[in-house]
Design a protein around this motif. Structure first.
Motif, PDB file in Angstrom:
ATOM      1  N   GLU A  19      -0.181   2.925 -10.837  1.00  0.00           N
ATOM      2  CA  GLU A  19      -0.310   1.782  -9.935  1.00  0.00           C
ATOM      3  C   GLU A  19       0.683   1.885  -8.778  1.00  0.00           C
ATOM      4  O   GLU A  19       0.342   1.590  -7.634  1.00  0.00           O
ATOM      5  N   ALA A  20       1.909   2.304  -9.080  1.00  0.00           N
ATOM      6  CA  ALA A  20       2.931   2.444  -8.039  1.00  0.00           C
ATOM      7  C   ALA A  20       2.532   3.528  -7.048  1.00  0.00           C
ATOM      8  O   ALA A  20       2.697   3.369  -5.843  1.00  0.00           O
ATOM      9  N   ARG A  21       1.996   4.639  -7.554  1.00  0.00           N
ATOM     10  CA  ARG A  21       1.569   5.726  -6.666  1.00  0.00           C
ATOM     11  C   ARG A  21       0.441   5.245  -5.749  1.00  0.00           C
ATOM     12  O   ARG A  21       0.451   5.514  -4.553  1.00  0.00           O
ATOM     13  N   GLN A  22      -0.529   4.558  -6.308  1.00  0.00           N
ATOM     14  CA  GLN A  22      -1.641   4.070  -5.493  1.00  0.00           C
ATOM     15  C   GLN A  22      -1.159   3.070  -4.448  1.00  0.00           C
ATOM     16  O   GLN A  22      -1.624   3.091  -3.302  1.00  0.00           O
ATOM     17  N   ALA A  23      -0.233   2.204  -4.803  1.00  0.00           N
ATOM     18  CA  ALA A  23       0.315   1.244  -3.837  1.00  0.00           C
ATOM     19  C   ALA A  23       1.023   1.972  -2.697  1.00  0.00           C
ATOM     20  O   ALA A  23       0.883   1.600  -1.524  1.00  0.00           O
ATOM     21  N   LEU A  24       1.768   3.033  -3.017  1.00  0.00           N
ATOM     22  CA  LEU A  24       2.454   3.802  -1.985  1.00  0.00           C
ATOM     23  C   LEU A  24       1.460   4.522  -1.086  1.00  0.00           C
ATOM     24  O   LEU A  24       1.578   4.477   0.144  1.00  0.00           O
ATOM     25  N   VAL A  25       0.466   5.165  -1.669  1.00  0.00           N
ATOM     26  CA  VAL A  25      -0.545   5.876  -0.881  1.00  0.00           C
ATOM     27  C   VAL A  25      -1.287   4.906   0.034  1.00  0.00           C
ATOM     28  O   VAL A  25      -1.514   5.198   1.215  1.00  0.00           O
ATOM     29  N   THR A  26      -1.659   3.752  -0.477  1.00  0.00           N
ATOM     30  CA  THR A  26      -2.339   2.737   0.340  1.00  0.00           C
ATOM     31  C   THR A  26      -1.442   2.287   1.484  1.00  0.00           C
ATOM     32  O   THR A  26      -1.901   2.117   2.620  1.00  0.00           O
TER      33      THR A  26
END
Length: 94
Positions: A19-26
């Protein structure tokens, strides 16, 4: 506008890594950017802000165990082995 090399590494031990990775990528995707398919956590972004301001913005999606570097690319002062499409995006913006 400037081009910045942004490279990051999230602490994979965290319980919410995906979830943290996806939030950063977004968050990063808000910038005009390109990526080399062979470099997962390296992005080239375009911004009129300073490296400090870009770093501060990105850090809002990271925690103290993560790592980040933001550096401005300078014409004639960069080199590497990247996909041609990445160079075609970077070089006209410098």
């Amino acid at each position: 506008m400037s081009v910045f090399l942004v490279t990051w590494d999230l602490n994979k031990q965290r319980t919410n890594y995906n979830e943290a990775r996806q939030a950063l990528v977004t968050h990063l995707a808000r910038y005009n950017h390109t990526k080399d398919p062979g470099l997962d956590s390296v992005w080239f972004i375009e911004s009129s802000a300073t490296a400090d301001a870009v770093s501060t913005d990105i850090l809002t999606k990271m925690d103290k165990n993560d790592r980040l570097i933001v550096t401005k690319l300078v014409s004639g002062q960069h080199q590497g082995w990247l996909d041609k499409s990445v160079w075609d995006w970077i070089n006209p913006r410098l």
